[in-house]
Motif scaffolding. Structure first.
Motif, PDB file in Angstrom:
ATOM      1  N   GLY A  81       0.824  -1.197   0.000  1.00 41.24           N
ATOM      2  CA  GLY A  81       0.000   0.000   0.000  1.00 41.24           C
ATOM      3  C   GLY A  81       0.859   1.247   0.000  1.00 41.24           C
ATOM      4  O   GLY A  81       2.059   1.192  -0.285  1.00 41.24           O
ATOM      5  N   PRO A  82       0.247   2.377   0.344  1.00 38.39           N
ATOM      6  CA  PRO A  82       1.001   3.626   0.408  1.00 38.39           C
ATOM      7  C   PRO A  82       2.106   3.535   1.467  1.00 38.39           C
ATOM      8  O   PRO A  82       1.923   2.885   2.500  1.00 38.39           O
ATOM      9  CB  PRO A  82      -0.045   4.662   0.816  1.00 38.39           C
ATOM     10  N   PRO A  83       3.242   4.188   1.232  1.00 37.12           N
ATOM     11  CA  PRO A  83       4.336   4.137   2.208  1.00 37.12           C
ATOM     12  C   PRO A  83       3.952   4.801   3.523  1.00 37.12           C
ATOM     13  O   PRO A  83       3.169   5.736   3.557  1.00 37.12           O
ATOM     14  CB  PRO A  83       5.474   4.882   1.522  1.00 37.12           C
ATOM     15  N   LYS A  84       4.541   4.285   4.613  1.00 38.07           N
ATOM     16  CA  LYS A  84       4.216   4.796   5.952  1.00 38.07           C
ATOM     17  C   LYS A  84       5.175   5.892   6.413  1.00 38.07           C
ATOM     18  O   LYS A  84       4.830   6.661   7.283  1.00 38.07           O
ATOM     19  CB  LYS A  84       4.177   3.661   6.964  1.00 38.07           C
ATOM     20  N   ASP A  85       6.366   5.953   5.847  1.00 44.49           N
ATOM     21  CA  ASP A  85       7.352   6.946   6.284  1.00 44.49           C
ATOM     22  C   ASP A  85       7.121   8.275   5.585  1.00 44.49           C
ATOM     23  O   ASP A  85       6.938   8.326   4.359  1.00 44.49           O
ATOM     24  CB  ASP A  85       8.776   6.462   6.000  1.00 44.49           C
ATOM     25  N   ALA A  86       7.156   9.357   6.351  1.00 46.22           N
ATOM     26  CA  ALA A  86       6.889  10.694   5.820  1.00 46.22           C
ATOM     27  C   ALA A  86       7.909  11.115   4.759  1.00 46.22           C
ATOM     28  O   ALA A  86       7.591  11.929   3.892  1.00 46.22           O
ATOM     29  CB  ALA A  86       6.864  11.716   6.958  1.00 46.22           C
ATOM     30  N   ASP A  87       9.111  10.550   4.794  1.00 47.24           N
ATOM     31  CA  ASP A  87      10.134  10.951   3.821  1.00 47.24           C
ATOM     32  C   ASP A  87      10.076  10.139   2.524  1.00 47.24           C
ATOM     33  O   ASP A  87      10.944  10.271   1.673  1.00 47.24           O
ATOM     34  CB  ASP A  87      11.533  10.859   4.445  1.00 47.24           C
ATOM     35  N   VAL A  88       9.043   9.317   2.354  1.00 46.91           N
ATOM     36  CA  VAL A  88       8.877   8.529   1.135  1.00 46.91           C
ATOM     37  C   VAL A  88       7.628   9.046   0.419  1.00 46.91           C
ATOM     38  O   VAL A  88       6.518   8.970   0.949  1.00 46.91           O
ATOM     39  CB  VAL A  88       8.753   7.028   1.453  1.00 46.91           C
ATOM     40  N   ASP A  89       7.800   9.569  -0.770  1.00 45.35           N
ATOM     41  CA  ASP A  89       6.732  10.215  -1.540  1.00 45.35           C
ATOM     42  C   ASP A  89       5.705   9.182  -2.026  1.00 45.35           C
ATOM     43  O   ASP A  89       6.002   8.344  -2.880  1.00 45.35           O
ATOM     44  CB  ASP A  89       7.356  10.943  -2.724  1.00 45.35           C
ATOM     45  N   ALA A  90       4.483   9.282  -1.511  1.00 51.28           N
ATOM     46  CA  ALA A  90       3.410   8.340  -1.854  1.00 51.28           C
ATOM     47  C   ALA A  90       2.950   8.470  -3.305  1.00 51.28           C
ATOM     48  O   ALA A  90       2.300   7.564  -3.815  1.00 51.28           O
ATOM     49  CB  ALA A  90       2.224   8.537  -0.914  1.00 51.28           C
ATOM     50  N   SER A  91       3.309   9.564  -3.984  1.00 53.56           N
ATOM     51  CA  SER A  91       2.935   9.688  -5.392  1.00 53.56           C
ATOM     52  C   SER A  91       3.911   8.922  -6.294  1.00 53.56           C
ATOM     53  O   SER A  91       3.630   8.706  -7.475  1.00 53.56           O
ATOM     54  CB  SER A  91       2.868  11.157  -5.814  1.00 53.56           C
ATOM     55  N   VAL A  92       5.053   8.516  -5.747  1.00 53.71           N
ATOM     56  CA  VAL A  92       6.091   7.820  -6.507  1.00 53.71           C
ATOM     57  C   VAL A  92       6.227   6.363  -6.069  1.00 53.71           C
ATOM     58  O   VAL A  92       6.473   5.484  -6.893  1.00 53.71           O
ATOM     59  CB  VAL A  92       7.456   8.544  -6.340  1.00 53.71           C
ATOM     60  N   TYR A  93       6.053   6.095  -4.774  1.00 53.43           N
ATOM     61  CA  TYR A  93       6.344   4.780  -4.185  1.00 53.43           C
ATOM     62  C   TYR A  93       5.091   4.034  -3.751  1.00 53.43           C
ATOM     63  O   TYR A  93       4.098   4.640  -3.351  1.00 53.43           O
ATOM     64  CB  TYR A  93       7.212   4.947  -2.935  1.00 53.43           C
ATOM     65  N   ARG A  94       5.204   2.716  -3.756  1.00 53.29           N
ATOM     66  CA  ARG A  94       4.282   1.828  -3.053  1.00 53.29           C
ATOM     67  C   ARG A  94       5.153   0.977  -2.144  1.00 53.29           C
ATOM     68  O   ARG A  94       6.278   0.605  -2.498  1.00 53.29           O
ATOM     69  CB  ARG A  94       3.493   0.921  -4.010  1.00 53.29           C
ATOM     70  N   GLN A  95       4.637   0.709  -0.957  1.00 58.07           N
ATOM     71  CA  GLN A  95       5.406  -0.054   0.024  1.00 58.07           C
ATOM     72  C   GLN A  95       4.984  -1.511   0.027  1.00 58.07           C
ATOM     73  O   GLN A  95       3.791  -1.830   0.039  1.00 58.07           O
ATOM     74  CB  GLN A  95       5.243   0.524   1.436  1.00 58.07           C
ATOM     75  N   LEU A  96       5.972  -2.368   0.018  1.00 59.69           N
ATOM     76  CA  LEU A  96       5.780  -3.795   0.219  1.00 59.69           C
ATOM     77  C   LEU A  96       5.928  -4.021   1.725  1.00 59.69           C
ATOM     78  O   LEU A  96       7.031  -3.981   2.253  1.00 59.69           O
ATOM     79  CB  LEU A  96       6.824  -4.588  -0.562  1.00 59.69           C
ATOM     80  N   PHE A  97       4.804  -4.157   2.402  1.00 60.03           N
ATOM     81  CA  PHE A  97       4.840  -4.283   3.854  1.00 60.03           C
ATOM     82  C   PHE A  97       5.236  -5.686   4.292  1.00 60.03           C
ATOM     83  O   PHE A  97       5.941  -5.843   5.278  1.00 60.03           O
ATOM     84  CB  PHE A  97       3.484  -3.908   4.467  1.00 60.03           C
ATOM     85  N   GLN A  98       4.753  -6.676   3.571  1.00 60.80           N
ATOM     86  CA  GLN A  98       5.039  -8.041   3.991  1.00 60.80           C
ATOM     87  C   GLN A  98       4.937  -9.001   2.820  1.00 60.80           C
ATOM     88  O   GLN A  98       4.031  -8.874   2.006  1.00 60.80           O
ATOM     89  CB  GLN A  98       4.024  -8.511   5.034  1.00 60.80           C
ATOM     90  N   ILE A  99       5.861  -9.910   2.748  1.00 62.30           N
ATOM     91  CA  ILE A  99       5.708 -11.156   1.999  1.00 62.30           C
ATOM     92  C   ILE A  99       6.062 -12.239   3.001  1.00 62.30           C
ATOM     93  O   ILE A  99       7.141 -12.209   3.601  1.00 62.30           O
ATOM     94  CB  ILE A  99       6.654 -11.264   0.789  1.00 62.30           C
ATOM     95  N   HIS A 100       5.142 -13.157   3.190  1.00 66.46           N
ATOM     96  CA  HIS A 100       5.410 -14.312   4.050  1.00 66.46           C
ATOM     97  C   HIS A 100       5.035 -15.568   3.281  1.00 66.46           C
ATOM     98  O   HIS A 100       3.983 -15.617   2.639  1.00 66.46           O
ATOM     99  CB  HIS A 100       4.587 -14.252   5.342  1.00 66.46           C
ATOM    100  N   VAL A 101       5.901 -16.559   3.362  1.00 60.34           N
ATOM    101  CA  VAL A 101       5.649 -17.857   2.751  1.00 60.34           C
ATOM    102  C   VAL A 101       5.777 -18.907   3.841  1.00 60.34           C
ATOM    103  O   VAL A 101       6.699 -18.853   4.668  1.00 60.34           O
ATOM    104  CB  VAL A 101       6.652 -18.129   1.600  1.00 60.34           C
ATOM    105  N   HIS A 102       4.850 -19.852   3.852  1.00 59.07           N
ATOM    106  CA  HIS A 102       4.905 -20.939   4.830  1.00 59.07           C
ATOM    107  C   HIS A 102       6.251 -21.639   4.681  1.00 59.07           C
ATOM    108  O   HIS A 102       6.662 -21.968   3.559  1.00 59.07           O
ATOM    109  CB  HIS A 102       3.757 -21.917   4.581  1.00 59.07           C
ATOM    110  N   PRO A 103       6.974 -21.876   5.769  1.00 60.19           N
ATOM    111  CA  PRO A 103       8.292 -22.511   5.664  1.00 60.19           C
ATOM    112  C   PRO A 103       8.294 -23.830   4.893  1.00 60.19           C
ATOM    113  O   PRO A 103       9.280 -24.159   4.228  1.00 60.19           O
ATOM    114  CB  PRO A 103       8.715 -22.710   7.126  1.00 60.19           C
ATOM    115  N   ASP A 104       7.200 -24.584   4.934  1.00 62.43           N
ATOM    116  CA  ASP A 104       7.128 -25.834   4.175  1.00 62.43           C
ATOM    117  C   ASP A 104       7.140 -25.586   2.667  1.00 62.43           C
ATOM    118  O   ASP A 104       7.391 -26.505   1.894  1.00 62.43           O
ATOM    119  CB  ASP A 104       5.854 -26.613   4.523  1.00 62.43           C
ATOM    120  N   ALA A 105       6.848 -24.355   2.246  1.00 62.28           N
ATOM    121  CA  ALA A 105       6.795 -24.024   0.822  1.00 62.28           C
ATOM    122  C   ALA A 105       7.981 -23.164   0.371  1.00 62.28           C
ATOM    123  O   ALA A 105       8.009 -22.716  -0.774  1.00 62.28           O
ATOM    124  CB  ALA A 105       5.477 -23.304   0.506  1.00 62.28           C
ATOM    125  N   TRP A 106       8.944 -22.908   1.249  1.00 60.21           N
ATOM    126  CA  TRP A 106      10.108 -22.112   0.862  1.00 60.21           C
ATOM    127  C   TRP A 106      10.818 -22.779  -0.314  1.00 60.21           C
ATOM    128  O   TRP A 106      10.968 -23.999  -0.361  1.00 60.21           O
ATOM    129  CB  TRP A 106      11.067 -21.963   2.033  1.00 60.21           C
TER     130      TRP A 106
END
Length: 173
Positions: A81-106
């Motif tokens: 979604g939109p970046p959470k840090d004030a120094d990151v321009d939301a009109s330019v960036y999208r933030q990857l907050f999380q990618i999680h994969v079940h360890p059995d599927a790594w």
């Protein structure tokens, strides 16, 4: 994307599976990074993760995706979604907050499929860059992001076990 991996929008029915994947993946990488297993077993913390995933799934500003394996089981989850840090321009960036994969599927393509879905959505949305934070002691994740073109930008904040979260950026095009 792997022939056996499908990425789709998450729904409220996926929240329990996403929470389980997040909890298992988090426990695996924090334990490897030196955080005591007892610190990771807190039931209240799991409930907070579940509440956060439910909010992400319902949010009009956020995107939640699931990766399904060949058998249709959810094996990975992503929040962006939109970046959470004030120094990151939301009109330019999208933030990857999380990618999680079940360890059995790594190692089976779920993380790569989710990452590709992230980059496709960022580019389709007209954004030029992505930003994320990765726990410094999560060597596996750091290698994954570097392999996909991410680089540290100097941003840091304290994390568990005496290791910081390191901010990384990825430019498209």
């Amino acid at each position: 994307m792997s022939d056996s991996m499908r990425v789709r929008e998450a729904s409220t029915e996926d929240v329990e599976a996403m929470t389980d994947i997040h909890t298992r993946a988090r426990s695996a990488y924090y334990t490897v990074g030196g955080v005591a297993a007892e610190e990771l077993a807190d039931v209240a913390a799991r409930d907070k993760r579940k509440d956060r995933w439910a909010r992400v799934v319902r949010s009009p500003d956020m995107t939640a995706l699931c990766a399904e394996g060949r058998e249709g089981r959810v094996v990975g989850a992503l929040a962006m979604g939109p970046p959470k840090d004030a120094d990151v321009d939301a009109s330019v960036y999208r933030q990857l907050f999380q990618i999680h994969v079940h360890p059995d599927a790594w190692g089976r393509g779920a993380g790569g499929a989710l990452h590709s879905a992230f980059t496709d959505r960022v580019v389709a949305g007209g954004f030029a860059s992505g930003v994320l934070e990765v726990w410094e002691a999560n060597v596996r994740a750091r290698k994954f992001y570097v392999k996909h073109g991410w680089g540290a930008d100097g941003g840091r904040r304290p994390g568990p076990g005496g290791a910081d979260y390191v901010r990384m950026r990825l430019r498209f095009g």
